[in-house]
Design a protein around this motif. Structure first.
Motif, PDB file in Angstrom:
ATOM      1  N   TYR A  81       0.786  -1.135  -0.047  1.00  0.00           N
ATOM      2  CA  TYR A  81      -0.018  -0.147  -0.186  1.00  0.00           C
ATOM      3  C   TYR A  81       0.736   1.228  -0.060  1.00  0.00           C
ATOM      4  CZ  TYR A  81      -3.619   3.219   1.710  1.00  0.00           C
ATOM      5  OH  TYR A  81      -4.429   4.273   1.502  1.00  0.00           O
ATOM      6  N   ASN A  82       0.380   2.026  -0.821  1.00  0.00           N
ATOM      7  CA  ASN A  82       1.243   3.344  -0.914  1.00  0.00           C
ATOM      8  C   ASN A  82       2.634   3.418  -1.297  1.00  0.00           C
ATOM      9  OD1 ASN A  82       1.045   6.382  -1.011  1.00  0.00           O
ATOM     10  ND2 ASN A  82       1.716   6.492   1.131  1.00  0.00           N
ATOM     11  N   ASP A  83       2.914   2.285  -2.142  1.00  0.00           N
ATOM     12  CA  ASP A  83       4.505   1.991  -2.523  1.00  0.00           C
ATOM     13  C   ASP A  83       5.344   1.854  -1.106  1.00  0.00           C
ATOM     14  OD1 ASP A  83       4.299   3.742  -5.544  1.00  0.00           O
ATOM     15  OD2 ASP A  83       4.171   1.850  -5.085  1.00  0.00           O
ATOM     16  N   ARG A  84       4.828   1.194  -0.113  1.00  0.00           N
ATOM     17  CA  ARG A  84       5.697   1.335   1.178  1.00  0.00           C
ATOM     18  C   ARG A  84       6.388   2.650   1.374  1.00  0.00           C
ATOM     19  NH1 ARG A  84       8.145  -4.734   0.846  1.00  0.00           N
ATOM     20  NH2 ARG A  84       5.957  -5.748   1.129  1.00  0.00           N
ATOM     21  N   GLU A  85       5.506   3.589   1.483  1.00  0.00           N
ATOM     22  CA  GLU A  85       5.913   4.875   1.911  1.00  0.00           C
ATOM     23  C   GLU A  85       4.861   5.215   3.174  1.00  0.00           C
ATOM     24  OE1 GLU A  85       7.775   7.240   0.642  1.00  0.00           O
ATOM     25  OE2 GLU A  85       8.426   6.186  -0.993  1.00  0.00           O
ATOM     26  N   ASP A  86       5.364   5.980   4.011  1.00  0.00           N
ATOM     27  CA  ASP A  86       4.388   6.295   5.148  1.00  0.00           C
ATOM     28  C   ASP A  86       3.113   6.769   4.571  1.00  0.00           C
ATOM     29  OD1 ASP A  86       6.936   7.708   7.438  1.00  0.00           O
ATOM     30  OD2 ASP A  86       6.481   5.819   6.674  1.00  0.00           O
ATOM     31  N   PHE A  87       1.941   6.345   5.406  1.00  0.00           N
ATOM     32  CA  PHE A  87       0.602   6.720   4.907  1.00  0.00           C
ATOM     33  C   PHE A  87      -0.333   7.186   5.903  1.00  0.00           C
ATOM     34  CE2 PHE A  87      -1.411   2.809   6.152  1.00  0.00           C
ATOM     35  CZ  PHE A  87      -0.277   1.994   6.523  1.00  0.00           C
ATOM     36  N   PRO A 108      -6.622   5.377   5.760  1.00  0.00           N
ATOM     37  CA  PRO A 108      -7.743   5.929   5.245  1.00  0.00           C
ATOM     38  C   PRO A 108      -8.809   6.034   6.050  1.00  0.00           C
ATOM     39  CG  PRO A 108      -6.928   4.132   4.004  1.00  0.00           C
ATOM     40  CD  PRO A 108      -6.106   4.114   5.390  1.00  0.00           C
ATOM     41  N   PRO A 146       0.565  10.932   9.287  1.00  0.00           N
ATOM     42  CA  PRO A 146       0.949   9.678   8.601  1.00  0.00           C
ATOM     43  C   PRO A 146       1.613   8.646   9.429  1.00  0.00           C
ATOM     44  CG  PRO A 146       2.521  11.171   7.789  1.00  0.00           C
ATOM     45  CD  PRO A 146       1.502  11.967   8.765  1.00  0.00           C
ATOM     46  N   TYR A 195       5.412   3.000   7.897  1.00  0.00           N
ATOM     47  CA  TYR A 195       4.695   2.071   7.153  1.00  0.00           C
ATOM     48  C   TYR A 195       5.273   0.590   7.881  1.00  0.00           C
ATOM     49  CZ  TYR A 195       9.019   0.859   4.718  1.00  0.00           C
ATOM     50  OH  TYR A 195      10.310   0.539   4.351  1.00  0.00           O
TER      51      TYR A 195
END
Lengths: 405, 252
Positions: free
Chosen positions: A275-281, A284, A301, A304
């Motif tokens: 999810y989210n290219d393994r960046e902090d997110f 949702p 965020p 991750y």
């Protein structure tokens, strides 16, 4: 006449059930202690300070009971069997009602009493439901060719009416993190765990400083393995001695706990972790609790790696996966030799060759990429719906020869 | 062919009837388990009680203390102790040590003590059990505060909701337990050998009263009067632990 056969039936039964063996008298057992992790348990025989090996026996943690009464199950059912169009279509319908009282069970006891379980009569469990089956023969030709379709539908409602006088819940399986329990007012075998806290709209609540989900302080009922309904559908073609049949099986509803999902998210092999290219997110729809008590949308965020390896794993209900499936349960082809070929041999009345395959194919909803919902770590036990790194279920194929004398 | 099969079937059924008589007399007894004894000698219960105690002290309680005292921290590649590291101590952390100490150690020690009450040749076992019970209860109350004490371990007497005693009551209770245990020690009777995992039956160490001194010292800040009184008594009685068995008391 359309209705060629009709029957109505009803029955009433009351059955008693005995306790498991060795439930009456208290015993000593060979001792051993662990912390729940494999390989860190110690068991009798123990090594003493002088190096010698000694046996250890402990008072069994299960307090037996010599005053238990039998379990009584009362069932009544009504049903009907109907056949139409000279037996070309038959339908069978049953409604059943069953109540079990005084179930003999080992309920947890406070360890400070010296025991962790005790055997008592407890529990009132109710199960009622319908079973419907039909069989039809759309095509039946004079040369012996027949095409049949058959199917079943079952729906069961189970409810725990009472557990015990001083307990509303008993654990029948699972772990301390995700327990499978019998709880008053719930279906038999519900999941009980700490889960992510949500606001009244269902949004996950997070900590505004870290963006990490906040967990409920006490466990709750989060689901059940009990299905909404079960069904099957099959068809068979037969011509003279040859018969080909196919049977599909389905289960809709219910959930199972997947330890595989938990592990895959921890080590990162679950595609969801991309999810989210393994960046902090930002989680949702997440919200946080503001000082005035209202829920505000969250903008912090979460890291991750911490999320997948730690935070989300504290939400044990996250690992419940839908248990719906459709399986190709059986394909069978059989051929019986014609009787006139066998007449010369005076003793053999029938020879049949068959080839079959079981569990050949399974379909599960997209969200279940983990396991076959039918695997259960406990086997055929009261606690169901617990997948704990089980081996995948097997396809079997075979052939056979049947000879009648 | 049919009659041959019928005859063979009849023969088999008669043969199996003969086999029924060969079963053990109590084969159908579902109340007596042949693999678990109904009574054991105290020399089997003692190592079991000590193993549970040692394991809990060295594992869960040690970990809790180690993490909170910041001797250890959770390694980044695993997370089985992450909750402890974050000072989250909920029932999934404390359930096992609590159960191991009560349903494991204390219950077995109670069994040994009660057996010694009925059989005076087991006096030393009873004494050791009493002293270890005091030690264990001290661990329990130091770790978890209020705990069942006077009403504990009575599940087989139908008490399933033991009352929680206050820490002061427990400390008073364990002091008299230790005194009782020390009073029961008697060189004239059999001592445990290798079935005592901790001291191999060397009564000197039990008499060393290490449990007793610890109980008194633990109260030195909060109930100094009691601690002071108890320790002075130990000195003035020339308490055996100081001078017994060739140990010399050096005052400085």
């Amino acid at each position: 006449m359309i209705l060629s056969y009709g029957k109505i039936r009803a029955s009433f039964a009351q059955v008693g059930k005995d306790a498991e063996p060795y439930s009456i008298k208290n015993v000593f057992v060979s001792s051993g202690v662990g912390d729940g992790y494999q390989d860190s348990e110690i068991h009798s025989p123990y090594t003493s300070a002088d190096g010698s090996s000694v046996l250890g026996f402990t008072v069994s943690d299960r307090l037996r009971n010599d005053k238990i009464k039998p379990e009584i199950s009362t069932t009544w059912e009504v049903g009907t069997e109907l056949s139409f169009l000279k037996d070309r279509l038959s339908v069978d319908f049953t409604y059943y009602w069953k109540r079990t009282r005084n179930e003999i069970m080992a309920v947890p006891a406070a360890p400070s009493t010296g025991f962790t379980e005790r055997i008592i009569n407890a529990g009132i469990l109710s199960n009622n439901g319908v079973e419907l089956s039909f069989r039809g023969t759309p095509v039946s030709l004079d040369n012996g060719f027949k095409w049949e379709i058959y199917g079943t539908f079952t729906k069961n409602w189970s409810k725990v009416i009472k557990v015990a006088d001083n307990a509303d819940q008993i654990v029948i399986g699972g772990l301390s993190s995700m327990a499978i329990v019998i709880q008053k007012g719930q279906p038999y075998g519900s999941f009980y765990a700490i889960t992510s806290e949500r606001d009244d709209k269902g949004n996950p609540v997070v900590d505004p400083a870290t963006g990490a989900p906040v967990m409920t302080s006490t466990p709750q009922i989060v689901g059940t393995f009990a299905p909404k309904w079960l069904g099957s559908l099959g068809t068979a073609l037969s011509y003279k001695g040859l018969r080909v049949s196919v049977l599909f099986d389905t289960r809709v509803g219910g959930q199972f706990y997947s330890a595989t999902r938990d592990l895959q998210q921890f080590i990162g092999t679950d595609p969801l972790t991309l999810y989210n290219d393994r960046e902090d997110f930002v989680i949702p729809n997440s919200v946080y609790r503001a000082s005035d008590g209202s829920y505000q949308p969250n903008t912090t965020p979460v890291h991750y790696q911490d999320y997948w390896t730690n935070f989300i794993r504290q939400d044990y209900a996250n690992n419940l996966v839908t248990a719906t499936y459709v399986k190709l349960r059986e394909v069978a082809i059989s051929y019986s030799f014609p009787k006139k070929w066998l007449a010369p041999t005076k003793y053999i009345s029938n020879i049949e060759l068959n080839v079959f395959g079981n569990n050949l194919w399974i379909w599960t909803p997209k969200s279940n990429t983990y396991a076959d919902p039918e695997v259960n770590a406990y086997g055929a036990a009261n606690a169901q719906g617990f997948e704990f790194y089980n081996l995948p279920s097997l396809r079997t194929m075979g052939f056979g020869v049947k000879v009648d004398f | 062919m049919k009659s041959i099969i019928k005859n063979i079937t009849i023969c088999f059924s008669l043969a199996s009837l003969l086999l029924i008589g060969a079963c053990k007399k109590d084969f159908l007894d579902v109340n007596t388990n042949p693999t678990t004894p109904r009574q054991v000698d105290v020399s089997f219960a003692l190592p079991s009680a000590q193993a549970y105690l040692g394991y809990t002290m060295g594992n869960q309680l040690s970990l809790a203390g180690g993490f909170w005292g910041q001797y250890w921290t959770q390694g980044p590649n695993a997370n089985q102790y992450a909750a402890l590291d974050q000072y989250v101590y909920n029932s999934s952390e404390s359930d096992r040590p609590w159960a191991a100490l009560y349903a494991g150690t204390l219950k077995d020690l109670q069994f040994i003590y009660e057996t010694a009450q009925k059989d005076s040749t087991k006096k030393n076992y009873g004494a050791i059990a009493r002293i270890l019970q005091a030690y264990t209860y001290q661990v329990v109350t130091d770790a978890w505060g209020k705990a069942p004490f006077t009403e504990a371990l009575k599940g087989d007497q139908d008490n399933f909701a033991p009352h929680y005693d206050s820490e002061e009551q427990i400390y008073d209770g364990i002091l008299s337990m230790v005194n009782e245990g020390l009073g029961m020690l008697d060189d004239g009777y059999a001592t445990p050998g290798s079935d005592d995992l901790i001291y191999n039956g060397d009564l000197f160490w039990y008499e060393f009263g290490s449990a007793k001194l610890k109980i008194l010292m633990r109260q030195s800040e909060i109930r100094p009067a009691i601690a002071q009184q108890g320790i002075s008594e130990m000195f003035t009685n020339g308490e055996p632990f100081l001078t017994r068995r060739g140990c010399t008391l050096i005052l400085f």
